[in-house]
Scaffold this motif. Structure first.
Motif, PDB file in Angstrom:
ATOM      1  N   SER A  51      14.597  -6.385  -1.425  1.00  0.00           N
ATOM      2  CA  SER A  51      16.028  -6.108  -1.139  1.00  0.00           C
ATOM      3  C   SER A  51      16.524  -4.740  -0.862  1.00  0.00           C
ATOM      4  N   GLU A  52      15.820  -3.844  -1.567  1.00  0.00           N
ATOM      5  CA  GLU A  52      16.067  -2.574  -1.130  1.00  0.00           C
ATOM      6  C   GLU A  52      15.175  -1.674  -0.413  1.00  0.00           C
ATOM      7  N   ARG A  53      14.070  -2.488  -0.009  1.00  0.00           N
ATOM      8  CA  ARG A  53      13.243  -1.788   1.155  1.00  0.00           C
ATOM      9  C   ARG A  53      13.118  -2.397   2.355  1.00  0.00           C
ATOM     10  N   PHE A  54      13.949  -3.640   2.553  1.00  0.00           N
ATOM     11  CA  PHE A  54      13.535  -4.360   3.919  1.00  0.00           C
ATOM     12  C   PHE A  54      15.268  -4.713   4.417  1.00  0.00           C
ATOM     13  N   MET A  55      15.478  -4.377   5.668  1.00  0.00           N
ATOM     14  CA  MET A  55      16.714  -4.676   6.224  1.00  0.00           C
ATOM     15  C   MET A  55      16.714  -5.277   7.562  1.00  0.00           C
ATOM     16  N   VAL A  56      17.702  -6.142   8.102  1.00  0.00           N
ATOM     17  CA  VAL A  56      17.657  -6.741   9.176  1.00  0.00           C
ATOM     18  C   VAL A  56      18.806  -6.270   9.951  1.00  0.00           C
ATOM     19  N   VAL A  57      18.621  -5.976  11.222  1.00  0.00           N
ATOM     20  CA  VAL A  57      19.575  -5.437  12.344  1.00  0.00           C
ATOM     21  C   VAL A  57      19.567  -6.364  13.285  1.00  0.00           C
ATOM     22  N   ARG A  58      20.688  -6.659  13.633  1.00  0.00           N
ATOM     23  CA  ARG A  58      20.981  -7.559  15.063  1.00  0.00           C
ATOM     24  C   ARG A  58      21.517  -6.409  16.076  1.00  0.00           C
ATOM     25  N   TYR A  59      20.604  -6.725  16.939  1.00  0.00           N
ATOM     26  CA  TYR A  59      20.936  -5.905  18.387  1.00  0.00           C
ATOM     27  C   TYR A  59      22.356  -5.874  18.875  1.00  0.00           C
ATOM     28  N   GLU A  60      22.629  -6.967  18.782  1.00  0.00           N
ATOM     29  CA  GLU A  60      24.353  -6.953  19.422  1.00  0.00           C
ATOM     30  C   GLU A  60      25.112  -6.381  18.462  1.00  0.00           C
ATOM     31  N   LYS A  99       0.813  -1.208   0.074  1.00  0.00           N
ATOM     32  CA  LYS A  99      -0.039   0.142   0.056  1.00  0.00           C
ATOM     33  C   LYS A  99       0.959   1.178   0.030  1.00  0.00           C
ATOM     34  N   LEU A 100       2.029   1.465   0.659  1.00  0.00           N
ATOM     35  CA  LEU A 100       2.696   2.251   0.778  1.00  0.00           C
ATOM     36  C   LEU A 100       4.254   2.061  -0.131  1.00  0.00           C
ATOM     37  N   PRO A 101       4.297   2.214  -1.249  1.00  0.00           N
ATOM     38  CA  PRO A 101       5.471   1.545  -2.028  1.00  0.00           C
ATOM     39  C   PRO A 101       6.778   2.320  -1.821  1.00  0.00           C
ATOM     40  N   GLY A 102       6.661   3.524  -1.228  1.00  0.00           N
ATOM     41  CA  GLY A 102       7.969   4.027  -0.613  1.00  0.00           C
ATOM     42  C   GLY A 102       8.397   3.730   0.606  1.00  0.00           C
ATOM     43  N   LEU A 103       7.701   2.770   1.411  1.00  0.00           N
ATOM     44  CA  LEU A 103       7.969   2.439   2.952  1.00  0.00           C
ATOM     45  C   LEU A 103       9.286   1.484   2.736  1.00  0.00           C
ATOM     46  N   LYS A 104      10.120   1.897   3.849  1.00  0.00           N
ATOM     47  CA  LYS A 104      11.161   1.136   4.228  1.00  0.00           C
ATOM     48  C   LYS A 104      11.321   0.557   5.463  1.00  0.00           C
ATOM     49  N   VAL A 105      11.488  -0.631   5.714  1.00  0.00           N
ATOM     50  CA  VAL A 105      11.462  -1.533   6.928  1.00  0.00           C
ATOM     51  C   VAL A 105      12.501  -1.899   7.530  1.00  0.00           C
ATOM     52  N   ILE A 106      12.731  -1.730   8.827  1.00  0.00           N
ATOM     53  CA  ILE A 106      13.840  -2.133   9.378  1.00  0.00           C
ATOM     54  C   ILE A 106      13.465  -3.158  10.565  1.00  0.00           C
ATOM     55  N   SER A 107      13.932  -4.506  10.452  1.00  0.00           N
ATOM     56  CA  SER A 107      13.652  -5.651  11.385  1.00  0.00           C
ATOM     57  C   SER A 107      14.692  -5.556  12.440  1.00  0.00           C
ATOM     58  N   GLU A 146      11.899 -15.827  10.316  1.00  0.00           N
ATOM     59  CA  GLU A 146      11.579 -16.313   8.880  1.00  0.00           C
ATOM     60  C   GLU A 146      11.132 -15.349   8.018  1.00  0.00           C
ATOM     61  N   SER A 147      10.226 -14.603   8.383  1.00  0.00           N
ATOM     62  CA  SER A 147       9.634 -13.365   7.427  1.00  0.00           C
ATOM     63  C   SER A 147      10.495 -12.336   7.526  1.00  0.00           C
ATOM     64  N   SER A 148      11.463 -12.060   8.078  1.00  0.00           N
ATOM     65  CA  SER A 148      12.494 -11.156   7.870  1.00  0.00           C
ATOM     66  C   SER A 148      13.608 -11.497   6.778  1.00  0.00           C
ATOM     67  N   PHE A 149      13.941 -12.828   6.963  1.00  0.00           N
ATOM     68  CA  PHE A 149      14.730 -13.357   5.763  1.00  0.00           C
ATOM     69  C   PHE A 149      13.979 -13.347   4.344  1.00  0.00           C
ATOM     70  N   GLU A 150      12.911 -13.840   4.630  1.00  0.00           N
ATOM     71  CA  GLU A 150      11.761 -13.847   3.373  1.00  0.00           C
ATOM     72  C   GLU A 150      11.622 -12.509   2.876  1.00  0.00           C
ATOM     73  N   PHE A 151      11.363 -11.509   3.399  1.00  0.00           N
ATOM     74  CA  PHE A 151      11.098 -10.320   2.993  1.00  0.00           C
ATOM     75  C   PHE A 151      12.474  -9.444   2.627  1.00  0.00           C
ATOM     76  N   ARG A 152      13.581  -9.721   3.223  1.00  0.00           N
ATOM     77  CA  ARG A 152      14.947  -9.238   2.834  1.00  0.00           C
ATOM     78  C   ARG A 152      15.290  -9.644   1.560  1.00  0.00           C
ATOM     79  N   SER A 153      14.768 -10.786   1.129  1.00  0.00           N
ATOM     80  CA  SER A 153      15.205 -11.422  -0.444  1.00  0.00           C
ATOM     81  C   SER A 153      14.003 -10.956  -1.331  1.00  0.00           C
TER      82      SER A 153
END
Length: 434
Positions: A314-323, A258-266, A304-311
């Protein structure tokens, strides 16, 4: 001895009668008076208005109109004062609109000065196409610190935990979490109604609250909870930043469509640290928060969803490890800045130094307690990261590793055979997969 006892008894009786009289004084319901002050129920019902209680000065000026015969009558005077405390001052729509526009212009000017310090021309001309950023995580994963860190990017308008249901009244029964987030990202507050208990949520918006706290005749909740005012202010900002722990990662795909410009950080943390941290939180008593099985079921789904959406995005979904963020904060901020296409500013660098340099903020008066605050933004990040190794119980450790194993393996967290091995600081608990 008898004389002293008698005086004590008389004193106690006097206190009792005085308190009884005082209680009656403040609780007797007022009777209607002919010459009563302004009341909310006297205002036109078909007129939209904002009302607030009078100041002390206004109250004193009103009481000056009470005549001597009325003052001599204690009961009438008491009723007059009770009505006065409940009275309201009416502000007409035209004056209210002028007041709102004045504050909006002040925010616009402050924002322009803030953006002048940034070399990124996109930010200075992005009002027509604002950048929308969503941080997804779960409780006790470092999201308060991470969200406040990203809030330091110039031009950010910060939505802090907008899905806290006890503070958000849905305008329609069929409204969903996605509806609420979509409305807010589009600066449409008309269908979102915050209650007065939401003030602490809005207080995280550092660019909005200075205006709301001004003594304009409004109370803080009147201006900051006005949907028209919030919609107009939000629309000024080129960055709309939101963080929530109340949305599972698997449910965000529809919002991204719905929001094509949205970027997500997990933002994902070692579940053993999450469980150990939640055990110390008195508010985390519900099974969805405290039960290890519930924690791991959601954790595995989120990973599981984070890895799926990151693939997939790829330009709109990012995974960050707290550590990784804690152990190498500057590098993480650089990665996030590149992902969002933001420029690092002096404000962000200063925030990192002020909030993670232990000797520096310990020297500040009153900041020692913030080191232990459960939702604080001051951190000695490196020592705080694995503090849970010495506090987690053996049973919780074993259960977490068993139930969260799939997600932990995907994220590069290493399992340990016993609590004794965990207590060995030389044993590394994660791979360098990032």
């Amino acid at each position: 001895m008898f004389l002293r006892l008698s005086k004590a008894v008389l004193f106690m009786l006097g206190v009792f009668f005085f308190m009884s009289f005082f209680y009656d004084f403040i609780n007797v319901p007022p009777k209607p008076l002919k010459n009563k002050p302004f009341q909310a129920r006297d205002l036109p019902k078909n007129e939209t208005s904002v009302q607030w209680k009078p100041s002390i000065g206004e109250a004193l000026s009103s009481t000056a109109q009470i005549s001597s015969p009325q003052i001599s009558n204690l009961k009438k005077f008491r009723e007059k004062m009770i009505l006065l405390r409940r009275s309201y001052i009416h502000l007409d729509n035209e004056t209210l609109q002028e007041l709102k526009e004045g504050q909006i212009n002040e925010i616009r000017n402050t924002l322009a000065q803030e953006l002048q310090e940034v070399a990124n021309l996109w930010l200075q001309n992005a009002s027509a196409n604002p950048r929308k950023v969503l941080i997804l995580t779960t409780w006790r994963s470092g999201s308060t610190f991470f969200g406040e860190l990203l809030n330091q990017f110039p031009g950010s308008y910060y939505f802090f935990e907008p899905l806290i249901e006890q503070h958000v009244q849905r305008a329609a029964t069929n409204s969903t979490q996605m509806d609420i987030l979509e409305h807010l990202f589009n600066c449409n507050y008309q269908d979102i109604r915050y209650s007065k208990e939401s003030k602490w949520i809005l207080r995280h918006n550092s660019r909005l609250m200075p205006i709301c706290k001004k003594t304009l005749g409004f109370k803080e909740e009147d201006l900051c909870l006005d949907s028209d005012f919030l919609s107009k202010v939000c629309a000024l900002f080129p960055i709309r930043l939101m963080k929530t722990v109340r949305l599972e990662t698997r449910n965000v795909e529809d919002l991204m469509k719905k929001l094509p410009g949205l970027k997500v950080i997990s933002l994902i943390r070692d579940p053993r640290g999450i469980v150990a941290s939640r055990e110390r939180m008195p508010w985390c008593s519900r099974p969805q928060c405290s039960d290890v099985q519930h924690v791991c079921e959601r954790y595995n789904r989120d990973v599981e969803s984070s890895f799926e959406f990151r693939s997939k995005f790829s330009e709109r979904f990012m995974v960050v490890r707290y550590e990784d963020m804690s152990l190498n904060l500057y590098r993480t901020v650089q990665r996030v800045s590149e992902f969002l296409d933001f420029s690092l500013s002096e404000k962000i660098i200063s925030y990192i130094q002020n909030h993670t340099n232990l000797p520096q903020f310990r020297a500040r008066k009153g900041h020692d307690m913030s080191l232990k605050h459960s939702h604080g933004t001051f951190r000695n990040t490196k020592s705080h990261t694995f503090e849970w190794r010495s506090t987690i119980k053996s049973e919780a450790l074993n259960q977490t590793q068993q139930l969260c194993a799939s997600g932990m393996n995907r994220m590069g967290y290493k399992l340990v055979p016993s609590i004794g091995v965990l207590h060995n600081p030389n044993i590394k608990l994660m791979d360098q997969i990032y």
